[in-house]
Structures are given as C-alpha cells and as structure tokens.
Design a protein around this motif. Structure first.
Motif, PDB file in Angstrom:
ATOM      1  N   TYR A  56      19.210  85.276  25.725  1.00 41.30           N
ATOM      2  CA  TYR A  56      18.965  85.936  24.439  1.00 41.30           C
ATOM      3  C   TYR A  56      17.554  85.618  23.954  1.00 41.30           C
ATOM      4  CZ  TYR A  56      19.209  86.960  19.466  1.00 41.30           C
ATOM      5  OH  TYR A  56      18.937  87.458  18.215  1.00 41.30           O
ATOM      6  N   ALA A  57      16.739  86.665  23.849  1.00 45.16           N
ATOM      7  CA  ALA A  57      15.400  86.498  23.277  1.00 45.16           C
ATOM      8  C   ALA A  57      15.536  86.652  21.768  1.00 45.16           C
ATOM      9  CB  ALA A  57      14.455  87.565  23.828  1.00 45.16           C
ATOM     10  N   PRO A  58      15.235  85.601  20.999  1.00 42.95           N
ATOM     11  CA  PRO A  58      15.510  85.612  19.567  1.00 42.95           C
ATOM     12  C   PRO A  58      14.950  86.855  18.873  1.00 42.95           C
ATOM     13  CG  PRO A  58      14.816  83.445  20.254  1.00 42.95           C
ATOM     14  CD  PRO A  58      14.646  84.336  21.450  1.00 42.95           C
ATOM     15  N   GLY A  59      15.857  87.548  18.152  1.00 42.92           N
ATOM     16  CA  GLY A  59      15.465  88.710  17.375  1.00 42.92           C
ATOM     17  C   GLY A  59      15.264  89.979  18.200  1.00 42.92           C
ATOM     18  N   VAL A  60      15.394  89.902  19.505  1.00 39.40           N
ATOM     19  CA  VAL A  60      15.147  91.088  20.339  1.00 39.40           C
ATOM     20  C   VAL A  60      16.434  91.539  21.039  1.00 39.40           C
ATOM     21  CG1 VAL A  60      13.647  92.129  22.091  1.00 39.40           C
ATOM     22  CG2 VAL A  60      12.829  90.166  20.765  1.00 39.40           C
ATOM     23  N   GLY A  61      17.098  90.656  21.736  1.00 35.90           N
ATOM     24  CA  GLY A  61      18.347  91.043  22.387  1.00 35.90           C
ATOM     25  C   GLY A  61      18.675  90.151  23.575  1.00 35.90           C
ATOM     26  N   GLU A  62      19.787  90.520  24.226  1.00 35.91           N
ATOM     27  CA  GLU A  62      20.339  89.675  25.290  1.00 35.91           C
ATOM     28  C   GLU A  62      20.500  90.495  26.577  1.00 35.91           C
ATOM     29  OE1 GLU A  62      24.491  88.628  24.902  1.00 35.91           O
ATOM     30  OE2 GLU A  62      24.031  86.510  25.288  1.00 35.91           O
ATOM     31  N   VAL A  63      20.125  89.925  27.711  1.00 33.04           N
ATOM     32  CA  VAL A  63      20.269  90.637  28.994  1.00 33.04           C
ATOM     33  C   VAL A  63      20.758  89.675  30.085  1.00 33.04           C
ATOM     34  CG1 VAL A  63      18.516  92.421  28.558  1.00 33.04           C
ATOM     35  CG2 VAL A  63      17.830  90.242  29.616  1.00 33.04           C
ATOM     36  N   PRO A  64      21.398  90.238  31.126  1.00 37.68           N
ATOM     37  CA  PRO A  64      21.796  89.398  32.259  1.00 37.68           C
ATOM     38  C   PRO A  64      20.606  89.105  33.164  1.00 37.68           C
ATOM     39  CG  PRO A  64      22.562  91.671  32.589  1.00 37.68           C
ATOM     40  CD  PRO A  64      21.862  91.638  31.264  1.00 37.68           C
TER      41      PRO A  64
END
Ligand SMILES: Cc1cc2nc3c(=O)[nH]c(=O)nc-3n(C[C@H](O)[C@H](O)[C@H](O)COP(=O)(O)OP(=O)(O)OC[C@H]3O[C@@H](n4cnc5c(N)ncnc54)[C@H](O)[C@@H]3O)c2cc1C
Ligand code: FES
Length: 275
Positions: free
Chosen positions: A48-56
């Motif tokens: 999870y990149a803070p404030g941006v989103g989450e990816v595998p």
C-alpha cells in the motif's frame, strides 16, 4: 495497524534499501514487521502506497536470507508511487498470499525456467533455492527474454550464476542496439531439445501471457507434458484473500488458488480477457 494475524489489516513497514534495476524498475528491501510469518517462492504481498492505493507485488528476494524484497515496475499511479519510495519511507504491507512454485516436483528432475520481462522477479526466489541445492537440482536451464538490453533485470546476478553454477543461462532481447552481442529474438528461440529430458523435466514460466502461451507450445512440441509445466498468472486484485472476486480466473481465484498453477488445470482459461 501492525497485526499480521488479520489478512485485511496492513502492517506498517519501511524501505530499508532501494535499488535501481532499469529505467522503470526498482527493487525495495523492506523491514520485516514483527510476527511476519515468512514466505515461499511464488507468493506475493499487497503493498500500500500511502494515499495512492494498494497493488499485488511478488516476492523477489532470497527466502533463506530472511528479508522481504520486491521488484516493481512503475506502470501506473500505485506502482510508480511504490517505486519512488526512498530509504526510510513508510508503506503498508499485507501477506504473504498465494501459492508456491512446487519445488518438491522439481527435485531430481531437469528444471527449465522461462521468464519474460519482469517475470524474472517472481522466479528469482525459486532460482536462489535451486542454486543453493545443486544435488537436488543438478540440471537447470534459465531462458530469459526482454524487450531490449536496457530492460534486463539482475544482470550482475545472471553473470554470477552463469560463472558459479553449472546452469545453462541464456538471455535474448527483442530489439538490440550496437553494443549487444547476444541473441536477438523471442525467448522460445533459446529453447533446445537437448536442454532437458521431456520424460523427467519440470518447467516454471512467468511473464506476459502471450510469452507463456508460446513457451508452453514450444515445450509441449518438445514432448514436455502439460502436467509438468507451471505458470504464474496475474489479474487485478483487491482483497487478496478470496472474498471480492476481482481476480476470478474461471473457477479459480488467482489470489487464493494461484498465482502459480499447474498448466493442465488452467489450460482452457488461457487467453481469456479479464473484466
Ligand atoms: C500476483 C501478482 C504479482 C505481481 N507481481 C508484480 C511484481 O513482482 N512486480 C511488479 O512490478 N508488478 C507485479 N504485478 C503487477 C502489479 O500489481 C501491477 O503493475 C499494478 O497493479 C499496477 O497498478 P498501478 O496503479 O500502478 O497501475 P494501473 O493504473 O492499474 O495500470 C497502469 C497500466 O499498467 C497495466 N497493468 C496493470 N496491471 C498489470 C499487470 N499485472 N501486468 C501488466 N500490465 C499491467 C494496465 O493495463 C495499465 O495499462 C503483479 C500482479 C499480480 C496479480
Ligand atoms: S482479490 Fe479478491 S478474490 Fe482475489
């Protein structure tokens, strides 16, 4: 926020080291959160990149060395934000998730590893494992294709493995400039009948789906049965724990049943678009 027991709750971790691999790929070494359970080659994290989103993102480090390492290509907002994180920066971590490359299937057999582009990163933990046990994995072929020489990942490591292990390691590129002295062409052009005994071999594939499709066709033409081929699949993900259905792949969820599948079990699903 640091409970590794709840798979939906990200732990907070930090970048310990960042390394530039190519113009758009960075490798991040992350601090291990307390109670981190460890992982096996083939598995992935949700970052999870803070404030941006989450990816595998797949594990790309050596599981025996204990660190948590990820290699990320900046293709969109989240992957770019992750690749930009500097030393000491915080991020969220969930996982590990997913299935493993079945190393036990490879013991004593010829091992053929075919990677396309960034696909070498999820295969690297497996490579560390097989190179650490030459008696169990005496014959290893690694075939790797990238778009250009500048896109080759882990170049120094590839050279070291070529020198220090008896593995047959070959790299090809789609397009080359004047400096490149190696092969030019798709990764399947590196495959040769004498590299493995089809009756006693296992293949591990990771890369764009089209690359895996052609690699599978070439391997089966050389007599390798579909049950001896393993592929790592990618689809968009949200929950990563089999709840949301985002990563549905026919009857499978890639986050839970994959990403590593035995090819004969997903053969009919190859080439299907994701929605
Ligand atoms: C199990 C699994 C393991 C993965 N491991 C890695 C890894 O080790 N390193 C890594 O860099 N990436 C990995 N990915 C892909 C990574 O999750 C995506 O690149 C990321 O989700 C893109 O998000 P974004 O917001 O940056 O870009 P988005 O805005 O979502 O996408 C930007 C562009 O990239 C394309 N794109 C998105 N996802 C993918 C994808 N999976 N493959 C190819 N193109 C894509 C989109 O079609 C779009 O054109 C993995 C994916 C899965 C499912
Ligand atoms: S990501 Fe939700 S089911 Fe797989």
């Amino acid at each position: 926020m640091t409970d590794m027991g709840d798979p939906m709750l990200p732990a907070v971790t930090r970048v310990v080291r960042r390394r530039r691999e190519t113009h758009d790929v960075r490798t991040l070494e992350l601090e291990l959160p307390p109670d981190y359970p460890g992982y096996v080659p083939g598995q992935f994290s949700m970052l999870y990149a803070p404030g941006v989103g989450e990816v595998p993102v797949s594990m790309s480090g050596d599981p025996e060395r204990g660190g948590l390492v990820h290699t990320i290509r900046a293709v969109g907002p989240v992957s770019r934000a992750l690749a930009d994180l500097g030393r000491g920066a915080s991020l969220g971590l969930r996982g590990p998730f997913g299935s493993a490359w079945p190393l036990y299937e490879a013991r004593g057999r010829d091992v053929v590893i075919m990677a396309g582009g960034l696909g070498l990163a999820p295969l690297r933990p497996l490579l560390y494992k097989v190179f650490a046990r030459p008696r169990d994995y005496p014959r290893i072929t690694l075939l790797y294709g990238t778009r250009s020489p500048e896109d080759i990942l882990f170049q120094r490591e590839l050279d070291r493995w070529r020198e220090k292990t008896g593995a047959d390691i070959r790299v090809t590129v789609d397009h080359a400039g004047g400096e490149w002295r190696g092969p030019v062409g798709v990764v399947t052009s590196l495959l040769q009948a004498e590299q493995f005994d089809p009756g006693n071999a296992v293949a591990f594939l990771c890369g764009p789906e089209v690359m895996m499709r052609f690699s599978i066709a070439s391997l089966t033409d050389l007599g390798l049965p579909a049950e001896s081929i393993y592929v790592s699949m990618e689809r968009n993900m949200k929950c990563a724990v089999g709840h949301c259905g985002h990563c549905q792949f026919g009857p499978h969820f890639i986050c839970k049943n994959g990403p590593v599948f035995r090819y004969d079990r997903v053969r009919g699903l190859f080439g299907l678009r994701e929605f």
